[in-house]
Design a protein around this motif. Structure first.
Motif, PDB file in Angstrom:
ATOM      1  N   LEU A  79       6.748  48.834 -35.453  1.00  0.00           N
ATOM      2  CA  LEU A  79       7.424  49.312 -34.247  1.00  0.00           C
ATOM      3  C   LEU A  79       6.736  48.809 -32.978  1.00  0.00           C
ATOM      4  N   VAL A  80       5.418  48.831 -32.975  1.00  0.00           N
ATOM      5  CA  VAL A  80       4.637  48.380 -31.817  1.00  0.00           C
ATOM      6  C   VAL A  80       3.636  47.338 -32.322  1.00  0.00           C
ATOM      7  N   PRO A  81       3.988  46.064 -32.273  1.00  0.00           N
ATOM      8  CA  PRO A  81       3.136  45.004 -32.822  1.00  0.00           C
ATOM      9  C   PRO A  81       1.742  44.989 -32.204  1.00  0.00           C
ATOM     10  N   GLN A  82       0.774  44.593 -32.990  1.00  0.00           N
ATOM     11  CA  GLN A  82      -0.609  44.516 -32.548  1.00  0.00           C
ATOM     12  C   GLN A  82      -0.763  43.612 -31.320  1.00  0.00           C
ATOM     13  N   SER A  83       0.124  42.636 -31.191  1.00  0.00           N
ATOM     14  CA  SER A  83       0.003  41.662 -30.105  1.00  0.00           C
ATOM     15  C   SER A  83       0.241  42.268 -28.723  1.00  0.00           C
ATOM     16  N   ILE A  84       0.878  43.436 -28.654  1.00  0.00           N
ATOM     17  CA  ILE A  84       1.179  44.005 -27.338  1.00  0.00           C
ATOM     18  C   ILE A  84       0.295  45.207 -26.991  1.00  0.00           C
ATOM     19  N   HIS A  85      -0.662  45.547 -27.846  1.00  0.00           N
ATOM     20  CA  HIS A  85      -1.599  46.617 -27.509  1.00  0.00           C
ATOM     21  C   HIS A  85      -2.983  46.247 -28.030  1.00  0.00           C
ATOM     22  N   LEU A 119      -0.627  52.343 -20.572  1.00  0.00           N
ATOM     23  CA  LEU A 119       0.272  52.788 -21.635  1.00  0.00           C
ATOM     24  C   LEU A 119       1.437  51.823 -21.811  1.00  0.00           C
ATOM     25  N   ILE A 120       1.653  51.406 -23.042  1.00  0.00           N
ATOM     26  CA  ILE A 120       2.758  50.512 -23.377  1.00  0.00           C
ATOM     27  C   ILE A 120       3.898  51.285 -24.032  1.00  0.00           C
ATOM     28  N   ALA A 121       3.547  52.163 -24.972  1.00  0.00           N
ATOM     29  CA  ALA A 121       4.575  52.913 -25.708  1.00  0.00           C
ATOM     30  C   ALA A 121       3.963  54.124 -26.382  1.00  0.00           C
ATOM     31  N   LEU A 122       4.827  55.056 -26.746  1.00  0.00           N
ATOM     32  CA  LEU A 122       4.458  56.218 -27.551  1.00  0.00           C
ATOM     33  C   LEU A 122       5.222  56.158 -28.858  1.00  0.00           C
ATOM     34  N   ILE A 123       4.603  56.624 -29.929  1.00  0.00           N
ATOM     35  CA  ILE A 123       5.299  56.730 -31.214  1.00  0.00           C
ATOM     36  C   ILE A 123       5.219  58.184 -31.661  1.00  0.00           C
TER      37      ILE A 123
END
Length: 244
Positions: A79-85, A119-123
Motif C-alpha cells: 500500500l505504501v512502498p518503501q521508496s516513498i517513506h 507525514l506521507i500517509a496513514l494506514i
C-alpha cells in the motif's frame, strides 16, 4: 522329654513365623521401592514431556509471530512502498479506540509513513463487522490529503468463489478504491451499485462488498474528523482515544 520336644517345636514354629514375617517385610519393602522407582521414572518422563511441549510452543509461537509480522509488513509496503517513506512503519504508530468508526471495541493500530519526518500517509486497521461469514479485517491507506492509496483485506472467512473476490489474487475489485476520497466522491455514493452507489458488487455476493465499502467510508470519515490529531508529525507512540 515331652516338654523339651514341645519347646523345640515352639522354637521352630517361632523361627518359621519370624522368617515368614521377615520375608513378607522384605517383599513389601521391595514392592515399595519398585513403586518409588516407577514414580520417579514417570515423574522424569513427565518433566521431559512438559519441557519438550514448552520448547515446541515457544519455538512455534515465535515462528508464527514472525510470520504474522512479515505478512503485515508485506501488505503495508504494497500500500505504501518503501521508496516513498524512510521510517519504520511497524514502530511509528498510534492506538485509536472508536467502535463506530472501526467496527470493533478494541483499540486499532494506525501506522504512519513518513519521509524526512514529513507525514506521507496513514494506514488504518479497521474491521468490517458485517461480512457474510463474519468480520473482515482491512488495511486502509490514506494520503495526507485524504485520498486513498489503497485497501487490502488481510483476514476473512468469506465464501470461496464469491465473497473472496475482495482478495487481490482473486480479482481487482479492491483496486477500485485507489484514488477515491470524500472530496471526489460524495458519501452518498459510497455504496455498491445495487444500492445506487459507485462500487461494483460481486455476482451472487452483495453483502461482502457492501460491508467493505461501508468500513472504508467510515475510516475516511474518521480521518477527516481527526486529521489534525492523526497527522501531527511530532506525536509518536501516542495513545489517542476518540470522543464518540
Amino acid at each position: 522329654r515331652r516338654q523339651r520336644q514341645m519347646c523345640i517345636r515352639d522354637s521352630r514354629l517361632l523361627t518359621t513365623t519370624r522368617l515368614h514375617a521377615c520375608t513378607g517385610t522384605n517383599k513389601m519393602a521391595e514392592k515399595k521401592t519398585s513403586m518409588i522407582k516407577a514414580g520417579l521414572v514417570l515423574g522424569l518422563f513427565s518433566l521431559v514431556g512438559i519441557g519438550l511441549v514448552s520448547l515446541t510452543y515457544s519455538v512455534t509461537h515465535e515462528k508464527i509471530a514472525e510470520n504474522e509480522r512479515l505478512f503485515l509488513l508485506k501488505n503495508l509496503q504494497e500500500l505504501v512502498p518503501q521508496s516513498i517513506h524512510d521510517n519504520d512503519l511497524l514502530a511509528d504508530t498510534i492506538q485509536v479506540s472508536n467502535a463506530e468508526a472501526f467496527g470493533q471495541n478494541n483499540e486499532i493500530t494506525i501506522y504512519r509513513a513518513k519521509k524526512n519526518e514529513k507525514l506521507i500517509a496513514l494506514i488504518a486497521t479497521p474491521t468490517a463487522p458485517d461480512g457474510y461469514n463474519g468480520s473482515i479485517k482491512l488495511l486502509v491507506a490514506i494520503k495526507e490529503n485524504g485520498e486513498l492509496m489503497g485497501v487490502r483485506a488481510v483476514s476473512h472467512h468469506e465464501t470461496p468463489g464469491l465473497g473472496d473476490a475482495i482478495d487481490t489474487n482473486k480479482s481487482e475489485w479492491v483496486f477500485s478504491f485507489n484514488g477515491r476520497s470524500l472530496s471526489n466522491l460524495d458519501s452518498k455514493y459510497w455504496r455498491v451499485k445495487r444500492d445506487v452507489g459507485e462500487f461494483d458488487q460481486f455476482t451472487g455476493a452483495t453483502i461482502t462488498p457492501r460491508a467493505v465499502v461501508k468500513a472504508v467510508l467510515k475510516t475516511l470519515q474518521y480521518y477527516q474528523a481527526h486529521k489534525a490529531e492523526l497527522t501531527d508529525g511530532s506525536v509518536s507512540y501516542t495513545h489517542l482515544r476518540a470522543h464518540e
